[in-house]
Design an enzyme around this catalytic site. Structure first.
Site, PDB file in Angstrom:
ATOM      1  N   SER A  53      13.860 -21.240  29.834  1.00 47.76           N
ATOM      2  CA  SER A  53      12.967 -20.405  29.031  1.00 47.76           C
ATOM      3  C   SER A  53      11.769 -21.148  28.451  1.00 47.76           C
ATOM      4  CB  SER A  53      13.745 -19.737  27.894  1.00 47.76           C
ATOM      5  OG  SER A  53      14.123 -20.686  26.918  1.00 47.76           O
ATOM      6  N   LYS A 121      12.724 -22.133  21.046  1.00 47.41           N
ATOM      7  CA  LYS A 121      11.598 -21.255  21.369  1.00 47.41           C
ATOM      8  C   LYS A 121      10.382 -21.736  20.576  1.00 47.41           C
ATOM      9  CE  LYS A 121      14.411 -18.338  23.547  1.00 47.41           C
ATOM     10  NZ  LYS A 121      14.444 -18.277  25.026  1.00 47.41           N
TER      11      LYS A 121
END
Length: 253
Positions: A53, A121
């Site tokens: 990700s 993230k």
């Protein structure tokens, strides 16, 4: 008789010397463990990257060091890459690595062995920010489009394609969505926008957001769940490098 006495004294000295050495080693070991625990709790901790990700900046199984002092008196800023605890079913069962065992488990407890049971993230919006997709394919924060071309994975149509069929609309080839970040929360996204189940992925439809549905809070990460900021990739050595906040975030109010 004298020789026997001297031998006995010498043996006693050796025993006391050995005991003293063992005590010294024990003190050093305990001190080292306590120091490692203090470092893990207050200063830094190692993690590894469990998914794709955050490509291209962070690859699967990269080992990273997360520093904590930046948030002692402040909070995460836009552009920071942060590690945080799962805010609510973000991690699929097959994404949670098996817990380390044996000596590795001991090292993990003191922060010397990387763990992968958290998420990583990039912070896109902080409390009070309005985050929207999209303007000519770009994520917009407080009305300002972000130029993320230098750090996200290339996309065909836009920089935020992971939003699901949750009431989002199609705009310029992208799934459009809009969110206002609640107090004490963060809006985060992976740099690999085509493969990141992030805040945009978990975002409720605009109608559900206005209804104050408790489930809609799952799209935002509580600041209290943030462990720290990723500062360096330290393994593998050929990928060693520092993680810096991209300049595009400096233009935001």
């Amino acid at each position: 008789m004298g020789a026997e006495r001297e031998a006995s004294v010498e043996s006693g000295r050796r025993s006391r010397g050995l005991l003293g050495s063992l005590v010294e080693i024990g003190i050093i070991a305990v001190t080292a463990i306590l120091l490692a625990v203090v470092i893990k709790t207050f200063l830094a901790q190692a993690f590894y990257i469990p998914s794709e990700s955050m490509q291209p900046g962070l690859e699967v199984n990269d080992r990273v060091l997360v520093e904590k002092p930046s948030y002692w008196t402040g909070t995460p800023e836009r552009g920071d890459v942060v590690v945080f605890a799962d805010p609510g079913d973000w991690l699929a069962t097959n994404q949670v690595p098996p817990a380390p065992t044996g000596f590795r488990a001991v090292l993990a407890k003191v922060g010397l062995y990387p763990t992968g049971d958290h998420l990583v993230k990039r912070v896109i919006g902080v409390a009070g920010d309005t985050v929207e997709c999209c303007d000519s394919g770009r994520i917009v924060v407080n009305g300002t489009p972000l130029d993320e071309s230098s750090f996200i994975a290339p996309t065909d149509t836009c920089d935020g394609p992971m939003a699901q069929d949750n009431g989002s609309y199609v705009k310029g080839g992208c799934r459009g969505w809009k969110a206002v970040v609640p107090e004490g929360r963060l809006f985060v996204m992976g740099d690999n926008r085509a493969n990141s189940a992030d805040s945009s992925f978990h975002l409720c439809s605009p109608k559900r957001q206005k209804s104050d549905d408790p489930a809609c809070g799952n799209a935002f990460v509580p600041v209290s769940d943030v462990v720290g900021r990723v500062t360096v990739v330290f393994w593998p050595t050929d990928r060693f490098g520092l993680e810096r906040r991209p300049e595009t975030f400096e233009s935001l109010d």
